[in-house]
Motif scaffolding. Structure first.
Motif, PDB file in Angstrom:
ATOM      1  N   LEU A  34      42.169 -28.046 -47.854  1.00 37.14           N
ATOM      2  CA  LEU A  34      43.086 -28.833 -48.675  1.00 37.14           C
ATOM      3  C   LEU A  34      44.526 -28.730 -48.201  1.00 37.14           C
ATOM      4  CD1 LEU A  34      43.264 -30.563 -51.350  1.00 37.14           C
ATOM      5  CD2 LEU A  34      43.772 -28.410 -52.530  1.00 37.14           C
ATOM      6  N   LEU A  35      44.904 -27.565 -47.625  1.00 36.24           N
ATOM      7  CA  LEU A  35      46.295 -27.317 -47.261  1.00 36.24           C
ATOM      8  C   LEU A  35      46.568 -27.439 -45.772  1.00 36.24           C
ATOM      9  CD1 LEU A  35      47.066 -24.232 -49.559  1.00 36.24           C
ATOM     10  CD2 LEU A  35      47.683 -26.620 -49.949  1.00 36.24           C
ATOM     11  N   GLN A  36      45.536 -27.526 -44.943  1.00 32.88           N
ATOM     12  CA  GLN A  36      45.743 -27.531 -43.497  1.00 32.88           C
ATOM     13  C   GLN A  36      46.697 -28.627 -43.015  1.00 32.88           C
ATOM     14  OE1 GLN A  36      41.827 -27.483 -41.736  1.00 32.88           O
ATOM     15  NE2 GLN A  36      41.541 -25.289 -42.159  1.00 32.88           N
ATOM     16  N   PRO A  37      46.654 -29.833 -43.583  1.00 31.99           N
ATOM     17  CA  PRO A  37      47.585 -30.861 -43.097  1.00 31.99           C
ATOM     18  C   PRO A  37      49.062 -30.521 -43.338  1.00 31.99           C
ATOM     19  CG  PRO A  37      45.778 -31.866 -44.328  1.00 31.99           C
ATOM     20  CD  PRO A  37      45.704 -30.392 -44.563  1.00 31.99           C
ATOM     21  N   PHE A  38      49.336 -29.591 -44.238  1.00 35.74           N
ATOM     22  CA  PHE A  38      50.722 -29.302 -44.595  1.00 35.74           C
ATOM     23  C   PHE A  38      51.296 -28.109 -43.844  1.00 35.74           C
ATOM     24  CE2 PHE A  38      48.567 -31.206 -48.261  1.00 35.74           C
ATOM     25  CZ  PHE A  38      49.353 -32.325 -48.463  1.00 35.74           C
TER      26      PHE A  38
ATOM     27  N   ASP B  41      50.094 -20.744 -40.424  1.00 32.15           N
ATOM     28  CA  ASP B  41      49.234 -21.338 -39.398  1.00 32.15           C
ATOM     29  C   ASP B  41      48.170 -22.177 -40.090  1.00 32.15           C
ATOM     30  OD1 ASP B  41      47.413 -21.959 -37.419  1.00 32.15           O
ATOM     31  OD2 ASP B  41      47.154 -19.893 -36.723  1.00 32.15           O
ATOM     32  N   PRO B  42      48.067 -23.453 -39.767  1.00 32.76           N
ATOM     33  CA  PRO B  42      47.055 -24.297 -40.424  1.00 32.76           C
ATOM     34  C   PRO B  42      45.640 -23.732 -40.332  1.00 32.76           C
ATOM     35  CG  PRO B  42      48.587 -25.664 -39.209  1.00 32.76           C
ATOM     36  CD  PRO B  42      48.913 -24.242 -38.856  1.00 32.76           C
ATOM     37  N   GLU B  43      45.340 -22.999 -39.257  1.00 31.54           N
ATOM     38  CA  GLU B  43      43.996 -22.445 -39.111  1.00 31.54           C
ATOM     39  C   GLU B  43      43.689 -21.381 -40.163  1.00 31.54           C
ATOM     40  OE1 GLU B  43      41.596 -23.473 -37.003  1.00 31.54           O
ATOM     41  OE2 GLU B  43      42.997 -25.081 -36.548  1.00 31.54           O
ATOM     42  N   SER B  44      44.745 -20.798 -40.749  1.00 29.55           N
ATOM     43  CA  SER B  44      44.552 -19.764 -41.760  1.00 29.55           C
ATOM     44  C   SER B  44      44.447 -20.326 -43.165  1.00 29.55           C
ATOM     45  CB  SER B  44      45.701 -18.756 -41.704  1.00 29.55           C
ATOM     46  OG  SER B  44      46.928 -19.371 -42.107  1.00 29.55           O
ATOM     47  N   LEU B  45      44.571 -21.640 -43.292  1.00 28.54           N
ATOM     48  CA  LEU B  45      44.631 -22.279 -44.605  1.00 28.54           C
ATOM     49  C   LEU B  45      43.300 -22.928 -44.975  1.00 28.54           C
ATOM     50  CD1 LEU B  45      48.113 -24.003 -44.203  1.00 28.54           C
ATOM     51  CD2 LEU B  45      47.603 -21.990 -45.582  1.00 28.54           C
TER      52      LEU B  45
END
Length: 468
Positions: free
Chosen positions: A312-316, A305-309
């Motif tokens: 730097l990694l949210q877009p991926f 889940d992008p919210e847990s990242l």
């Protein structure tokens, strides 16, 4: 009449090393991310018969601040027994400890009291720059004719090229730059060799400005970090060959050659493939004239889940494994791979180096996973297995959790803390299990982060051998 005898912790062959007595203490590089207090070498009791087993039993502060102690090594090791070694009667006595940010190099004497190493010499950044033309010393390896210290940066504010400085075994003076002809090599990271075949190998990370404030997204996606291995004539110190892995394979870092000196292969871990965020392990082979490099292990990213990242990694929408250390057991059977991003330590049987087989894995922490140590199941952790070290007999594996200050902060923005763990190995069929009696963490390390481990008497990544 007295006779000089080699240090008993020098081993002619890998088999002799594996049969030697087990380590009693381990040394850890500990650093202050804020650079407001000294970094230190912490000493752990790793003797299971000791009342203080698994605890910090020694502590040596450095005399300055702002070093960021990172990788370090012994002043001498089993390569001193090679037929052409000019220093066969040196001792495995001193720890050579570079400061990656300060470019200072400390020499610590462990002989009088292994639990209380003493700083006996400091090489300042000016000496490294003047004598070798380098800065940002990173990795230390003991060779037959001196100490090889890889460095990431050039001197006097120059970004590069990075390369290798050679230090004297006993005086620890900087002798000079190792390379006589570097060819197209510019980026640097690790250095290792096949001593009996006069071949050296180096890998690539980045220049100081590319790493010191964390990963630069534009450079990573632009494929500007290192992506090649370099092969050298070890005796003539001349560049022979560059093997480009492909610019999508960013940051081939730790080099682990076969310990059997008749073999001419080794493994390198690649941090990230920018096309799919996977990590990988590659095998190099030297045929006497040239090298080939083959990818033998792929480790995929894990969806998240992008919210847990972290930002730097949210877009991926995925967690990269971020393989940032590997280690090869002294018998060349098991390769250990730390996937710092996903919180895994992986064990592969590499008896057939072209066809590794996964034989064991454990999880502890990770960017999203956050698995606890079984000794403290309710304790939140951060920073997955990062540096990994294997005992000479292959029965014990030690890991620590910090990678590099600025990178810690990017991938674990809530902090990484500090912890070390030990795993027991099933040496018959493979497999790993946590030692629940061994879990120094938190304030055991006085508020500092911990990185590389070295074992008393040598370990799987400290020695090279000249006899099979």
């Amino acid at each position: 009449m007295s006779l000089w005898k080699p240090d008993p912790t020098f081993y002619p062959s890998p088999r002799d090393a594996a049969a030697a007595p087990p380590e009693k203490v381990a040394y850890l590089a500990a650093f202050d991310r804020s650079a407001s207090r000294p970094d230190a070498i912490a000493v752990l009791d790793v003797d299971p018969d000791s009342d203080s087993y698994g605890t910090v039993v020694g502590w040596t502060d450095m005399p300055f601040i702002g070093d960021e102690l990172h990788h370090f090594g012994w002043n001498a090791c089993s390569s001193a027994l090679c037929p052409y070694a000019p220093h066969p009667h040196t001792e495995r006595r001193y720890l050579i400890v570079p400061g990656l940010r300060s470019s200072r190099i400390y020499v610590l004497d462990t002989k009088d009291d292994p639990r209380s190493p003493q700083v006996v010499k400091v090489l300042d950044s000016e000496e490294l720059a003047k004598r070798a033309g380098y800065s940002r010393p990173h990795t230390v390896h003991c060779g037959p004719e001196g100490l090889y210290v890889s460095a990431l940066g050039g001197a006097n504010g120059q970004e590069g090229p990075g390369g290798i400085a050679l230090l004297d075994h006993t005086s620890f003076e900087v002798l000079g730059r190792w390379e006589t002809d570097r060819g197209d090599q510019y980026l640097a990271y690790d250095v290792w060799w096949h001593l009996n075949h006069d071949v050296a190998v180096t890998s690539e990370w980045g220049t100081p400005s590319m790493i010191e404030d964390g990963i630069v997204g534009e450079l990573l996606l632009g494929r500007k970090y290192g992506h090649a291995l370099h092969f050298w004539d070890l005796r003539r110190r001349r560049h022979l060959q560059t093997v480009d892995l492909g610019d999508q394979y960013q940051m081939p870092l730790e080099l682990r050659p076969a310990h059997d000196p008749t073999k001419t292969y080794g493994f390198v871990g690649v941090v990230i493939n920018v096309e799919d965020l996977s990590a990988s392990i590659w095998l190099w082979q030297w045929d006497g004239q040239a090298a080939t490099v083959t990818k033998v292990i792929d480790i995929p990213a894990e969806p998240a889940d992008p919210e847990s990242l972290p930002p730097l990694l949210q877009p991926f929408g995925a967690v990269p494994p971020l393989v940032t250390d590997i280690d090869l057991s002294v018998d060349d059977r098991f390769l250990y791979v730390s996937a710092w991003g996903t919180g895994q330590l992986l064990q592969y049987d590499v008896s057939d180096p072209l066809h590794p087989t996964l034989t064991g894995s454990v999880r502890i922490d990770g960017i999203v996973n956050r698995s606890a140590h079984p000794a403290a199941p309710s304790l939140p952790l951060a920073g997955g297995p990062q540096m990994v070290e294997v005992s000479r007999d292959g029965k014990r594996v030690y890991v620590t959790n910090s990678l590099y200050g600025a990178w810690d902060d990017q991938f674990y923005p809530d902090g990484v803390g500090a912890w070390a763990a030990k795993l027991d190995v099933d040496t018959e069929s493979g497999g790993l299990s946590f030692d629940t009696q061994f879990f120094p963490h938190g304030e055991d390390f006085r508020g500092l982060r911990v990185h590389q481990i070295r074992l008393q008497g040598g370990d799987a990544s400290s020695d090279s051998y000249c006899y099979p």
